[in-house]
Design a protein around this motif. Sequence first.
Motif, PDB file in Angstrom:
ATOM      1  N   UNK A  38      56.787  45.720  15.492  1.00  0.00           N
ATOM      2  CA  UNK A  38      55.848  44.618  15.676  1.00  0.00           C
ATOM      3  C   UNK A  38      54.394  45.064  15.799  1.00  0.00           C
ATOM      4  N   UNK A  39      54.160  46.336  16.142  1.00  0.00           N
ATOM      5  CA  UNK A  39      52.784  46.821  16.270  1.00  0.00           C
ATOM      6  C   UNK A  39      52.281  47.544  15.018  1.00  0.00           C
ATOM      7  N   UNK A  40      53.175  47.674  14.028  1.00  0.00           N
ATOM      8  CA  UNK A  40      52.774  48.285  12.760  1.00  0.00           C
ATOM      9  C   UNK A  40      52.110  47.219  11.901  1.00  0.00           C
ATOM     10  N   UNK A  58      52.571  36.754   1.445  1.00  0.00           N
ATOM     11  CA  UNK A  58      53.344  37.133   2.625  1.00  0.00           C
ATOM     12  C   UNK A  58      54.803  36.758   2.434  1.00  0.00           C
ATOM     13  N   UNK A  59      55.683  37.492   3.108  1.00  0.00           N
ATOM     14  CA  UNK A  59      57.123  37.214   3.107  1.00  0.00           C
ATOM     15  C   UNK A  59      57.602  37.366   4.541  1.00  0.00           C
ATOM     16  N   UNK A  60      58.405  36.430   5.016  1.00  0.00           N
ATOM     17  CA  UNK A  60      58.921  36.515   6.383  1.00  0.00           C
ATOM     18  C   UNK A  60      60.403  36.173   6.436  1.00  0.00           C
ATOM     19  N   UNK A  83      63.297  31.896  18.077  1.00  0.00           N
ATOM     20  CA  UNK A  83      63.335  32.465  16.737  1.00  0.00           C
ATOM     21  C   UNK A  83      62.557  33.779  16.739  1.00  0.00           C
ATOM     22  N   UNK A  84      63.171  34.837  16.197  1.00  0.00           N
ATOM     23  CA  UNK A  84      62.531  36.145  16.112  1.00  0.00           C
ATOM     24  C   UNK A  84      62.682  36.665  14.686  1.00  0.00           C
ATOM     25  N   UNK A  85      61.996  37.739  14.356  1.00  0.00           N
ATOM     26  CA  UNK A  85      62.090  38.307  13.022  1.00  0.00           C
ATOM     27  C   UNK A  85      60.837  39.074  12.688  1.00  0.00           C
ATOM     28  N   UNK A  94      54.829  44.099   8.569  1.00  0.00           N
ATOM     29  CA  UNK A  94      55.314  45.023   9.593  1.00  0.00           C
ATOM     30  C   UNK A  94      56.484  45.884   9.124  1.00  0.00           C
ATOM     31  N   UNK A  95      57.382  45.304   8.329  1.00  0.00           N
ATOM     32  CA  UNK A  95      58.595  46.025   7.949  1.00  0.00           C
ATOM     33  C   UNK A  95      58.732  46.248   6.446  1.00  0.00           C
ATOM     34  N   UNK A  96      57.720  45.909   5.693  1.00  0.00           N
ATOM     35  CA  UNK A  96      57.698  46.233   4.277  1.00  0.00           C
ATOM     36  C   UNK A  96      58.902  45.772   3.473  1.00  0.00           C
ATOM     37  N   UNK A  97      59.486  46.699   2.689  1.00  0.00           N
ATOM     38  CA  UNK A  97      60.550  46.353   1.752  1.00  0.00           C
ATOM     39  C   UNK A  97      61.827  45.883   2.437  1.00  0.00           C
ATOM     40  N   UNK A  98      62.009  46.205   3.714  1.00  0.00           N
ATOM     41  CA  UNK A  98      63.201  45.726   4.425  1.00  0.00           C
ATOM     42  C   UNK A  98      63.199  44.202   4.501  1.00  0.00           C
TER      43      UNK A  98
END
Length: 216
Positions: free
Chosen positions: A169-171, A179-181, A190-192, A197-201
């Motif tokens: 979350x801090x990256x 954007x993609x979420x 709700x979290x995610x 923050x997490x790139x290709x993942x």
Amino acid sequence: MSNDKWFCSKCGTQNSGNFCSECGALKKTDDPVTCTCGFVVTGNFCTNCGAPRPQLQSSVNKGDRPLTDTAPAIGWTCSRCGKENQTGEFCDECGEKIKKVELFSCSSYQTCNPPKYESATVYEFSDAELVCVIFNDGKSKYKLLPKDIADTALNIIKEYGIDKWKDYENINNPMMGGSVSVMYRDGDKMVGSTMDHMGSAVSGAYWKLMLLFNGN
């Protein structure tokens, strides 16, 4: 048979007779009217903002397509008045805010010209089914999903490590051009994460979840 065209309040089909050709619902005596928020109102209250039905306006012409597509008869029951098949944020009968539990949400935004936005949001619906709201090209589509699809979706979340979102979350590596979420329910919230923050993942989980929710 009347030549006046009207839109069914249950399934959104355009008709010219006294009964809907798609679902058989009886024609309502009032024509659809446009709320100040831009949504077409077929009941006593706007399903988008909850405002009371406005007076008939001359700008709403018979035969014109509504500003927003009316979703099929899949939705929630109002906890206040019991009106079924509610698909907006507010009951179109009494104006009560509709209560629904969100389980998964995937969205993608591209800053092209014109901008492109698509999403799939999955909610609790019944003991055996979930309901998915798919948005693409300015239109919403509702579909029922078997409840066990939630287990498959959670496995995808874990496969791509989205359940470890807090570690990232801090990256901050801003995605260029959009954007993609991917979000999911964890307890009462709700979290995610996003591609920032997490790139290709997140990208991989997004496309796999969209295929799962939107598949035939």
